[in-house]
Design an enzyme around this catalytic site. Structure first.
Site, PDB file in Angstrom:
ATOM      1  N   SER A 141       0.825  -1.208   0.000  1.00  0.00           N
ATOM      2  CA  SER A 141       0.000   0.000   0.000  1.00  0.00           C
ATOM      3  C   SER A 141       0.858   1.255   0.000  1.00  0.00           C
ATOM      4  O   SER A 141       1.927   1.282   0.594  1.00  0.00           O
ATOM      5  CB  SER A 141      -0.929   0.058   1.208  1.00  0.00           C
ATOM      6  OG  SER A 141      -1.678   1.276   1.164  1.00  0.00           O
TER       7      SER A 141
ATOM      8  N   LYS B 223      -4.409  -6.711   3.494  1.00  0.00           N
ATOM      9  CA  LYS B 223      -4.424  -5.599   2.533  1.00  0.00           C
ATOM     10  C   LYS B 223      -5.857  -5.279   2.109  1.00  0.00           C
ATOM     11  O   LYS B 223      -6.232  -4.111   1.982  1.00  0.00           O
ATOM     12  CB  LYS B 223      -3.565  -5.923   1.306  1.00  0.00           C
ATOM     13  CG  LYS B 223      -3.674  -4.898   0.163  1.00  0.00           C
ATOM     14  CD  LYS B 223      -3.045  -3.577   0.525  1.00  0.00           C
ATOM     15  CE  LYS B 223      -3.313  -2.391  -0.353  1.00  0.00           C
ATOM     16  NZ  LYS B 223      -3.441  -2.456  -1.769  1.00  0.00           N
TER      17      LYS B 223
ATOM     18  N   HIS C 105      -7.416  -3.417   4.904  1.00  0.00           N
ATOM     19  CA  HIS C 105      -6.826  -2.073   4.870  1.00  0.00           C
ATOM     20  C   HIS C 105      -7.612  -1.197   3.890  1.00  0.00           C
ATOM     21  O   HIS C 105      -7.990  -0.065   4.195  1.00  0.00           O
ATOM     22  CB  HIS C 105      -5.345  -2.148   4.456  1.00  0.00           C
ATOM     23  CG  HIS C 105      -4.751  -0.832   4.028  1.00  0.00           C
ATOM     24  ND1 HIS C 105      -5.026  -0.252   2.792  1.00  0.00           N
ATOM     25  CD2 HIS C 105      -3.927   0.036   4.651  1.00  0.00           C
ATOM     26  CE1 HIS C 105      -4.391   0.898   2.703  1.00  0.00           C
ATOM     27  NE2 HIS C 105      -3.721   1.094   3.815  1.00  0.00           N
ATOM     28  N   ASN C 106      -7.853  -1.720   2.709  1.00  0.00           N
ATOM     29  CA  ASN C 106      -8.569  -0.928   1.712  1.00  0.00           C
ATOM     30  C   ASN C 106     -10.011  -0.670   2.121  1.00  0.00           C
ATOM     31  O   ASN C 106     -10.545   0.414   1.867  1.00  0.00           O
ATOM     32  CB  ASN C 106      -8.507  -1.613   0.346  1.00  0.00           C
ATOM     33  CG  ASN C 106      -7.138  -1.494  -0.300  1.00  0.00           C
ATOM     34  OD1 ASN C 106      -6.127  -1.342   0.386  1.00  0.00           O
ATOM     35  ND2 ASN C 106      -7.079  -1.559  -1.614  1.00  0.00           N
TER      36      ASN C 106
ATOM     37  N   GLU D 242      -9.897   2.062   4.470  1.00  0.00           N
ATOM     38  CA  GLU D 242      -9.607   3.273   3.680  1.00  0.00           C
ATOM     39  C   GLU D 242     -10.908   3.842   3.084  1.00  0.00           C
ATOM     40  O   GLU D 242     -11.148   5.054   3.128  1.00  0.00           O
ATOM     41  CB  GLU D 242      -8.614   2.892   2.577  1.00  0.00           C
ATOM     42  CG  GLU D 242      -8.301   3.933   1.531  1.00  0.00           C
ATOM     43  CD  GLU D 242      -7.408   3.338   0.418  1.00  0.00           C
ATOM     44  OE1 GLU D 242      -6.401   2.668   0.729  1.00  0.00           O
ATOM     45  OE2 GLU D 242      -7.735   3.541  -0.766  1.00  0.00           O
TER      46      GLU D 242
HETATM   47  P1  NBP Z   1      -1.556  -2.447 -13.873  1.00  0.00           P
HETATM   48  O1  NBP Z   1      -2.476  -3.058 -12.881  1.00  0.00           O
HETATM   49  O2  NBP Z   1      -2.063  -1.409 -14.777  1.00  0.00           O
HETATM   50  O3  NBP Z   1      -0.928  -3.640 -14.758  1.00  0.00           O
HETATM   51  C1  NBP Z   1      -0.067  -3.370 -15.824  1.00  0.00           C
HETATM   52  C2  NBP Z   1       1.044  -4.390 -15.879  1.00  0.00           C
HETATM   53  O4  NBP Z   1       0.496  -5.720 -16.033  1.00  0.00           O
HETATM   54  C3  NBP Z   1       1.947  -4.163 -17.084  1.00  0.00           C
HETATM   55  O5  NBP Z   1       3.254  -4.483 -16.703  1.00  0.00           O
HETATM   56  C4  NBP Z   1       1.390  -5.163 -18.089  1.00  0.00           C
HETATM   57  O6  NBP Z   1       2.328  -5.540 -19.082  1.00  0.00           O
HETATM   58  C5  NBP Z   1       1.111  -6.313 -17.187  1.00  0.00           C
HETATM   59  N1  NBP Z   1       0.243  -7.347 -17.775  1.00  0.00           N
HETATM   60  C6  NBP Z   1      -1.069  -7.336 -18.072  1.00  0.00           C
HETATM   61 BR1  NBP Z   1      -2.155  -5.882 -17.916  1.00  0.00          BR
HETATM   62  N2  NBP Z   1      -1.528  -8.476 -18.580  1.00  0.00           N
HETATM   63  C7  NBP Z   1      -0.463  -9.296 -18.595  1.00  0.00           C
HETATM   64  C8  NBP Z   1      -0.271 -10.632 -19.017  1.00  0.00           C
HETATM   65  N3  NBP Z   1      -1.288 -11.361 -19.466  1.00  0.00           N
HETATM   66  N4  NBP Z   1       0.976 -11.148 -18.943  1.00  0.00           N
HETATM   67  C9  NBP Z   1       2.006 -10.419 -18.485  1.00  0.00           C
HETATM   68  N5  NBP Z   1       1.887  -9.141 -18.054  1.00  0.00           N
HETATM   69  C10 NBP Z   1       0.670  -8.589 -18.121  1.00  0.00           C
HETATM   70  O7  NBP Z   1      -0.244  -1.907 -13.142  1.00  0.00           O
HETATM   71  P2  NBP Z   1      -0.057  -1.089 -11.772  1.00  0.00           P
HETATM   72  O8  NBP Z   1      -1.045   0.009 -11.637  1.00  0.00           O
HETATM   73  O9  NBP Z   1       1.391  -0.818 -11.715  1.00  0.00           O
HETATM   74  O10 NBP Z   1      -0.413  -2.151 -10.647  1.00  0.00           O
HETATM   75  C11 NBP Z   1       0.271  -3.383 -10.515  1.00  0.00           C
HETATM   76  C12 NBP Z   1      -0.380  -4.186  -9.416  1.00  0.00           C
HETATM   77  O11 NBP Z   1      -0.234  -3.483  -8.181  1.00  0.00           O
HETATM   78  C13 NBP Z   1      -1.881  -4.413  -9.595  1.00  0.00           C
HETATM   79  O12 NBP Z   1      -2.219  -5.686  -9.153  1.00  0.00           O
HETATM   80  C14 NBP Z   1      -2.493  -3.360  -8.711  1.00  0.00           C
HETATM   81  O13 NBP Z   1      -3.786  -3.730  -8.257  1.00  0.00           O
HETATM   82  C15 NBP Z   1      -1.502  -3.318  -7.576  1.00  0.00           C
HETATM   83  N6  NBP Z   1      -1.487  -2.082  -6.801  1.00  0.00           N
HETATM   84  C16 NBP Z   1      -1.597  -0.876  -7.407  1.00  0.00           C
HETATM   85  C17 NBP Z   1      -1.555   0.289  -6.675  1.00  0.00           C
HETATM   86  C18 NBP Z   1      -1.647   1.620  -7.349  1.00  0.00           C
HETATM   87  O14 NBP Z   1      -1.684   2.633  -6.625  1.00  0.00           O
HETATM   88  N7  NBP Z   1      -1.660   1.698  -8.654  1.00  0.00           N
HETATM   89  C19 NBP Z   1      -1.373   0.231  -5.301  1.00  0.00           C
HETATM   90  C20 NBP Z   1      -1.223  -0.996  -4.693  1.00  0.00           C
HETATM   91  C21 NBP Z   1      -1.283  -2.147  -5.464  1.00  0.00           C
HETATM   92  P3  NBP Z   1       2.409  -4.675 -20.444  1.00  0.00           P
HETATM   93  O15 NBP Z   1       3.319  -3.530 -20.129  1.00  0.00           O
HETATM   94  O16 NBP Z   1       3.008  -5.628 -21.376  1.00  0.00           O
HETATM   95  O17 NBP Z   1       1.023  -4.269 -20.795  1.00  0.00           O
END
Ligand code: NBP
Length: 477
Positions: free
Chosen positions: A128, A183, A186-187, A190
Site C-alpha cells: 500500500s 491488505k 486495509h482498503n 480506507e
Molecule cells: P496495472 O495493474 O495497470 O498492470 C499493468 C502491468 O500488467 C503491465 O506491466 C502489463 O504488461 C502487465 N500485464 C497485463 Br495488464 N496483462 C499481462 C499478461 N497477461 N501477462 C504479463 N503481463 C501482463 O499496473 P499497476 O497500476 O502498476 O499495478 C500493478 C499491481 O499493483 C496491480 O495488481 C495493482 O492492483 C496493484 N497495486 C496498485 C496500486 C496503485 O496505486 N496503482 C497500489 C497498490 C497495489 P504490459 O506492459 O506488457 O502491458
C-alpha cells in the site's frame, strides 16, 4: 546470475518498486511482457542502481541468484495466473514468487497451494502507498511461509516505509493468503475513512456554511491533533485546490460519482461470509455505489425534504468541533469493525495474525497511515486477547467523551437532510453494543411464528417453540 531480486510487470507500481530495491543497493533483474517498458526504465533511471534488463522469461530467471526471489507486479487476476504459468516451470524448489498485486486472498490461497506442491514459496503480499509509496517506501503485508519471510524479510524491511519511531512498516502477517487478506481490509478501512471525511466536509459546507478553502483550513487544524493522518492531509490539499480553467474550487468541478476497483467490495463480501458486521465499511461502499447511480439520482429535485440552511457565523467554530468529535468516534468504530474482520479471518484460516503488528505496519507508507494507529498497537499490546477495540479502556473513554457531540451532529444531519450514512451507521453500531435488550428477541419470535425456527429463553436452557397456530402453549424443540 547476479540479481538478488527480480521484478516482472513494470507499470507504475512495479517500476517504482524495482527502483526502490535498486536505490537500496540490491541488484534488480527487470522483465515486462512488453520489453519497451524494461528498456525505458533503464534509460530513465539506470543511474539509480544496478539493473539487469531481460527480455525473455528464461533470461529473467537465469539472471536471479538462487534461491530466486521474483516479484510479480501485474494487473491482478488472469494476468497474475498467466505470469505464474510462464515462470513457475522455469523455477526450482526453494525459489520464491512474491505477488505484490491486489490479489483476492482466495486466489492467493489457491496459488500458494499449487506452487507449494512444486516446492516453490508463493508470497502473496499486500503493498500500500500507491506509486509514491512503492518508490519511497510502502507499507508491506507479506503472507506465505516462515522460510520465505526469513529470506525476503530483510530486503522488504529495507525498502519499506519507516514509522516515526524508525520501525519498518512490514511484518510477516501469516501463512498463505493472510497478507492479501489484511491488505483487503486495509482498503475497506480506507473506504470508510474517506467516506467519513467526506461526510464531515459536506456538513461543514452545507450546515457550517464554510467554503472549501475554509474547510481545508479546518482539516489542517484537525491534522495537528488526534486525527493526524495522510487522508486528512491530502483532503486539505484537494479542498484548497482551485480549478485553473474556471477559477472555481476544484471540488465543485469534479463529477460527484465515486468509482471503485473492488477491494472495498471484497471486504464487505468476505465480512458477510464470516458473519462480521462491518456496517461502516459497507455504508462507504454503498455510498460510492449510490453516487454512481445517475438514473436513481435523476429525480433529486422532485424528492421532498429539507434543504440545509447554514448556521449563524457565531456557531460555526463550535459546530466544526462537534463534527471533529463525530468523525473521530466514527473512525474508532470503523477500525473496530475492520480489526474484527481480520481477527475473524485469522481464526477461520488459522493464520494467527498479530493485530497489534498489523496496526504497527500501517503507521507509515500506506494510505490509512495515521497517528491513531499507535494507539491501536498499544491497545493490542496491553491485551492481545482484546475482544474489540471498544473493549479497550482508552478508546471506550474517548468515545464516551465524544458521544454527545457525535449524537448532535447525526441528529442535525438528519434534520437538515444531509446524508451521513457513515456517521449514523457507526453510532448505531455503538448503540447496539450498548443496548441491554435488542429487538432481536422479537425477531426470534417472528421467526418462530412463521417458520418454527425455535428460540432460547432467558430463564431456562434449551430450544423452544410456541404452537402459534394452536393453543399457543410452548413445547421443547
Ligand atoms: P496495472 O495493474 O495497470 O498492470 C499493468 C502491468 O500488467 C503491465 O506491466 C502489463 O504488461 C502487465 N500485464 C497485463 Br495488464 N496483462 C499481462 C499478461 N497477461 N501477462 C504479463 N503481463 C501482463 O499496473 P499497476 O497500476 O502498476 O499495478 C500493478 C499491481 O499493483 C496491480 O495488481 C495493482 O492492483 C496493484 N497495486 C496498485 C496500486 C496503485 O496505486 N496503482 C497500489 C497498490 C497495489 P504490459 O506492459 O506488457 O502491458
Amino acid at each position: 546470475s547476479t540479481a538478488q531480486i527480480g521484478v516482472t510487470g513494470l507499470a507504475v507500481m512495479g517500476r517504482n518498486l524495482a527502483r526502490n530495491f535498486a536505490r537500496n543497493g540490491y541488484t534488480v533483474a527487470l522483465h515486462n511482457r512488453t520489453a519497451a517498458r524494461t528498456h525505458d526504465l533503464v534509460a530513465e533511471f539506470g543511474e539509480e542502481g544496478i539493473f539487469v534488463p531481460t527480455e525473455t522469461a528464461e533470461e529473467f530467471v537465469a539472471a536471479l541468484e538462487r534461491p530466486r526471489r521474483l516479484v510479480i507486479m501485474v494487473k491482478a487476476g488472469a494476468a497474475t495466473d498467466a505470469v505464474i504459468g510462464e515462470f513457475a516451470p522455469l523455477l526450482e524448489p526453494g525459489d520464491m514468487i512474491v505477488d505484490g498485486g491486489n490479489a483476492h486472498f482466495a486466489d492467493t490461497r489457491r496459488r500458494e497451494k499449487e506452487l507449494r506442491e512444486q516446492g516453490i514459496h508463493f508470497v502473496g503480499t499486500g503493498v500500500s502507498g500507491g506509486e509514491e509509496g512503492a518508490l519511497h517506501g510502502p507499507s508491506i503485508m507479506p503472507g506465505g511461509s516462515v522460510e520465505s519471510y526469513a529470506a525476503l524479510g530483510p530486503m522488504l524491511e529495507k525498502i519499506s516505509a519507516k514509522a516515526k519511531d524508525g520501525a519498518p512498516c512490514v511484518t510477516h502477517v501469516g501463512p498463505d493468503g493472510a497478507g492479501h487478506f489484511v491488505k483487503m481490509v486495509h482498503n475497506g478501512i480506507e473506504y470508510a475513512d474517506m467516506q467519513l471525511i467526506g461526510e464531515a466536509y459536506q456538513l461543514l459546507r452545507d450546515v457550517g456554511g464554510y467554503t472549501p478553502a475554509q474547510i481545508a483550513d479546518v482539516f489542517r487544524t484537525w491534522n495537528t491533533g488526534r486525527l493526524d493522518s495522510y487522508l486528512i492531509e491530502i483532503t486539505a490539499e484537494v479542498l484548497s485546490h482551485v480549478d485553473a480553467a474556471t477559477d472555481r474550487p476544484f471540488v465543485d468541478i469534479v463529477q460527484d460519482r465515486a468509482e471503485q476497483k473492488g477491494t472495498g467490495r471484497w471486504t464487505v463480501q468476505i465480512a458477510l461470509d464470516l458473519g462480521v458486521p462491518v456496517s461502516g465499511i459497507a455504508e462507504a461502499v454503498f455510498a460510492r455505489s449510490l453516487s454512481g447511480h445517475a438514473d436513481l439520482r435523476a429525480a433529486s429535485g422532485e424528492l421532498a425534504g429539507p434543504r440545509p440552511e447554514p448556521i449563524a457565523d457565531t456557531e460555526r467554530a463550535d459546530f466544526a468541533d462537534h463534527v471533529e468529535q463525530a468523525l473521530y468516534a466514527s473512525k474508532i468504530v470503523s477500525y473496530t469493525q475492520g480489526f474484527h474482520e481480520i481477527a475473524a479471518g485469522s481464526a477461520e484460516y488459522d493464520w494467527d495474525i498479530d493485530l497489534g503488528a498489523v496496526a504497527r505496519i500501517w503507521r507509515g507508507g500506506c494510505i490509512i497511515r495515521a497517528a491513531f494507529l499507535d494507539r491501536i498497537t498499544a491497545a493490542y499490546e496491553a491485551d492481545p486477547g482484546l475482544v474489540s477495540l471498544l473493549s479497550d479502556k482508552g478508546f471506550a473513554e474517548e468515545i464516551a467523551a465524544a458521544q454527545n457531540d457525535w449524537r448532535s451532529v447525526v441528529s442535525t444531519a438528519v434534520t437538515e437532510g444531509v446524508p451521513t450514512p457513515g456517521f449514523a451507521a457507526a453510532l448505531a453500531y455503538y448503540d447496539t453494543l450498548r443496548a441491554e435488550r435488542l429487538p432481536a428477541a422479537l425477531t426470534q419470535g417472528q421467526r418462530d411464528f412463521f417458520g418454527a425456527h425455535t428460540y432460547r429463553r432467558v430463564d431456562r436452557e434449551g430450544s423452544f417453540h410456541t404452537l402459534w397456530g394452536g393453543d399457543r402453549s410452548e413445547v421443547e424443540a
